[in-house]
Design a protein around this motif. Structure first.
Motif, PDB file in Angstrom:
ATOM      1  N   ILE A 276      -7.240  11.867 -10.732  1.00  0.00           N
ATOM      2  CA  ILE A 276      -6.931  11.890  -9.293  1.00  0.00           C
ATOM      3  C   ILE A 276      -6.934  13.281  -8.674  1.00  0.00           C
ATOM      4  CG2 ILE A 276      -5.577   9.763  -9.452  1.00  0.00           C
ATOM      5  CD1 ILE A 276      -3.025  11.515  -9.109  1.00  0.00           C
ATOM      6  N   GLU A 277      -6.878  14.307  -9.471  1.00  0.00           N
ATOM      7  CA  GLU A 277      -6.770  15.669  -8.945  1.00  0.00           C
ATOM      8  C   GLU A 277      -8.133  16.348  -8.898  1.00  0.00           C
ATOM      9  OE1 GLU A 277      -3.977  16.962  -7.820  1.00  0.00           O
ATOM     10  OE2 GLU A 277      -2.381  15.860  -8.813  1.00  0.00           O
ATOM     11  N   ILE A 278      -8.322  17.199  -7.905  1.00  0.00           N
ATOM     12  CA  ILE A 278      -9.524  18.033  -7.842  1.00  0.00           C
ATOM     13  C   ILE A 278      -9.451  19.069  -8.952  1.00  0.00           C
ATOM     14  CG2 ILE A 278     -10.758  19.766  -6.473  1.00  0.00           C
ATOM     15  CD1 ILE A 278      -9.828  18.166  -3.981  1.00  0.00           C
ATOM     16  N   ASN A 279      -8.280  19.702  -9.079  1.00  0.00           N
ATOM     17  CA  ASN A 279      -8.050  20.691 -10.131  1.00  0.00           C
ATOM     18  C   ASN A 279      -6.801  20.263 -10.904  1.00  0.00           C
ATOM     19  OD1 ASN A 279      -7.640  22.855 -11.803  1.00  0.00           O
ATOM     20  ND2 ASN A 279      -7.416  24.370 -10.170  1.00  0.00           N
ATOM     21  N   PRO A 280      -6.959  19.559 -12.028  1.00  0.00           N
ATOM     22  CA  PRO A 280      -5.799  19.055 -12.778  1.00  0.00           C
ATOM     23  C   PRO A 280      -4.829  20.152 -13.234  1.00  0.00           C
ATOM     24  CG  PRO A 280      -7.811  18.051 -13.592  1.00  0.00           C
ATOM     25  CD  PRO A 280      -8.220  19.139 -12.648  1.00  0.00           C
ATOM     26  N   LYS A 281      -5.306  21.387 -13.378  1.00  0.00           N
ATOM     27  CA  LYS A 281      -4.424  22.470 -13.813  1.00  0.00           C
ATOM     28  C   LYS A 281      -3.556  22.995 -12.671  1.00  0.00           C
ATOM     29  CE  LYS A 281      -7.486  23.822 -17.532  1.00  0.00           C
ATOM     30  NZ  LYS A 281      -6.940  23.681 -18.797  1.00  0.00           N
ATOM     31  N   ASP A 282      -3.948  22.686 -11.430  1.00  0.00           N
ATOM     32  CA  ASP A 282      -3.161  23.043 -10.250  1.00  0.00           C
ATOM     33  C   ASP A 282      -2.987  21.760  -9.436  1.00  0.00           C
ATOM     34  OD1 ASP A 282      -1.804  24.409  -8.271  1.00  0.00           O
ATOM     35  OD2 ASP A 282      -3.650  25.067  -7.261  1.00  0.00           O
ATOM     36  N   PRO A 283      -2.103  20.855  -9.915  1.00  0.00           N
ATOM     37  CA  PRO A 283      -2.012  19.516  -9.320  1.00  0.00           C
ATOM     38  C   PRO A 283      -1.473  19.507  -7.889  1.00  0.00           C
ATOM     39  CG  PRO A 283      -0.306  19.817 -10.972  1.00  0.00           C
ATOM     40  CD  PRO A 283      -1.164  21.035 -11.015  1.00  0.00           C
TER      41      PRO A 283
ATOM     42  N   VAL B 119      -4.106   6.776  -2.436  1.00  0.00           N
ATOM     43  CA  VAL B 119      -3.694   5.446  -1.976  1.00  0.00           C
ATOM     44  C   VAL B 119      -3.644   4.495  -3.166  1.00  0.00           C
ATOM     45  CG1 VAL B 119      -4.248   3.493  -0.472  1.00  0.00           C
ATOM     46  CG2 VAL B 119      -4.767   5.825   0.272  1.00  0.00           C
ATOM     47  N   LEU B 120      -2.516   3.794  -3.302  1.00  0.00           N
ATOM     48  CA  LEU B 120      -2.360   2.778  -4.345  1.00  0.00           C
ATOM     49  C   LEU B 120      -2.168   1.444  -3.629  1.00  0.00           C
ATOM     50  CD1 LEU B 120      -0.450   2.961  -7.617  1.00  0.00           C
ATOM     51  CD2 LEU B 120       0.121   1.115  -6.053  1.00  0.00           C
ATOM     52  N   ASP B 121      -3.084   0.515  -3.842  1.00  0.00           N
ATOM     53  CA  ASP B 121      -3.042  -0.794  -3.201  1.00  0.00           C
ATOM     54  C   ASP B 121      -2.579  -1.827  -4.225  1.00  0.00           C
ATOM     55  OD1 ASP B 121      -3.492  -3.256  -1.992  1.00  0.00           O
ATOM     56  OD2 ASP B 121      -5.339  -2.608  -1.022  1.00  0.00           O
TER      57      ASP B 121
ATOM     58  N   VAL C 250       0.861  -1.177   0.000  1.00  0.00           N
ATOM     59  CA  VAL C 250       0.000   0.000   0.000  1.00  0.00           C
ATOM     60  C   VAL C 250       0.901   1.232   0.000  1.00  0.00           C
ATOM     61  CG1 VAL C 250      -1.759   1.307   1.243  1.00  0.00           C
ATOM     62  CG2 VAL C 250      -1.856  -1.187   1.223  1.00  0.00           C
ATOM     63  N   LEU C 251       0.800   2.004  -1.081  1.00  0.00           N
ATOM     64  CA  LEU C 251       1.581   3.230  -1.206  1.00  0.00           C
ATOM     65  C   LEU C 251       0.635   4.404  -1.016  1.00  0.00           C
ATOM     66  CD1 LEU C 251       3.509   2.150  -4.412  1.00  0.00           C
ATOM     67  CD2 LEU C 251       4.402   2.152  -2.094  1.00  0.00           C
ATOM     68  N   LYS C 252       1.056   5.360  -0.174  1.00  0.00           N
ATOM     69  CA  LYS C 252       0.169   6.489   0.133  1.00  0.00           C
ATOM     70  C   LYS C 252       0.900   7.808  -0.032  1.00  0.00           C
ATOM     71  CE  LYS C 252      -2.362   4.035   3.735  1.00  0.00           C
ATOM     72  NZ  LYS C 252      -2.744   4.008   5.134  1.00  0.00           N
ATOM     73  N   TYR C 253       0.124   8.802  -0.422  1.00  0.00           N
ATOM     74  CA  TYR C 253       0.564  10.185  -0.374  1.00  0.00           C
ATOM     75  C   TYR C 253      -0.684  11.019  -0.103  1.00  0.00           C
ATOM     76  CZ  TYR C 253       2.551  14.698  -1.399  1.00  0.00           C
ATOM     77  OH  TYR C 253       2.969  16.000  -1.295  1.00  0.00           O
TER      78      TYR C 253
ATOM     79  N   VAL D 111      -8.743   7.948  -4.110  1.00  0.00           N
ATOM     80  CA  VAL D 111      -8.504   9.299  -3.620  1.00  0.00           C
ATOM     81  C   VAL D 111      -9.661   9.637  -2.698  1.00  0.00           C
ATOM     82  CG1 VAL D 111      -8.177  11.720  -4.238  1.00  0.00           C
ATOM     83  CG2 VAL D 111      -7.324   9.932  -5.760  1.00  0.00           C
ATOM     84  N   ASP D 112      -9.326   9.998  -1.462  1.00  0.00           N
ATOM     85  CA  ASP D 112     -10.353  10.278  -0.447  1.00  0.00           C
ATOM     86  C   ASP D 112     -11.336   9.117  -0.311  1.00  0.00           C
ATOM     87  OD1 ASP D 112      -9.392  12.806   0.342  1.00  0.00           O
ATOM     88  OD2 ASP D 112     -10.366  13.740  -1.388  1.00  0.00           O
ATOM     89  N   GLY D 113     -10.844   7.892  -0.439  1.00  0.00           N
ATOM     90  CA  GLY D 113     -11.679   6.706  -0.276  1.00  0.00           C
ATOM     91  C   GLY D 113     -12.467   6.291  -1.498  1.00  0.00           C
ATOM     92  N   GLU D 114     -12.442   7.093  -2.561  1.00  0.00           N
ATOM     93  CA  GLU D 114     -13.170   6.748  -3.787  1.00  0.00           C
ATOM     94  C   GLU D 114     -12.224   6.107  -4.792  1.00  0.00           C
ATOM     95  OE1 GLU D 114     -15.839   9.592  -5.489  1.00  0.00           O
ATOM     96  OE2 GLU D 114     -16.045  10.624  -3.559  1.00  0.00           O
TER      97      GLU D 114
END
Length: 155
Positions: A132-139, A64-66, A57-60, A74-77
């Protein structure tokens, strides 16, 4: 495994101190050599599995990457990634803080020489960000180091 005609204890000690995992002297029984190889492989595999368990399990932050289930969330989704996108993200998560050029990413993920691969990698990074990003232009996760490559900051 060091195979040598030298039978002195000092020669064995030098060989083992130089990095050999085992030492066998000539003449030797081929079955003994096979048994020693199998023994070393068992040890290597069991140690390798120990390391893999730590990296399952890799996290940042909320990312989360399992590796066991091959899922990214991302955020459980759960986020659906292609196999290439998954490998790129896994590479960056395993090496947080390290910057990889497009060529390094391409050669590692596609396992072939990367010639003129900047655009290909950039497109995959953009698609990962869109997922994975909320705002891909501001990652928040995958950062670009202009003129060098991509990274995920070290936590």
């Amino acid at each position: 495994i060091l195979v040598s005609a030298k039978t002195e204890d000092s020669d064995k000690i030098i060989g083992l101190n130089m990095g050999a995992d085992d030492y066998i002297t000539k003449p030797f029984n081929p079955l003994e050599l096979v048994a020693r190889v199998k023994s070393n492989l068992r040890r290597y595999i069991s140690l390798g599995n120990f390391k893999q368990e730590n990296l399952e399990v890799l996290k940042y932050e909320a990312l989360v990457l399992d590796n066991a289930s091959k899922e990214v969330s991302v955020d459980g989704e759960v986020v659906k990634l292609t196999p290439i996108e998954y490998k790129i993200l896994e590479m960056l998560l395993k090496n947080q803080g390290r910057v990889f050029s497009s060529r390094q990413i391409y050669e590692s993920v596609w396992e072939e020489p990367g010639y003129n691969c900047d655009r290909t990698v950039a497109v995959h990074i953009r698609r990962i960000r869109e997922k994975i990003e909320i705002n891909p232009k501001d990652p928040k996760y995958i950062k670009v180091v202009w003129g060098v490559g991509y990274k995920i900051d070290k936590k």
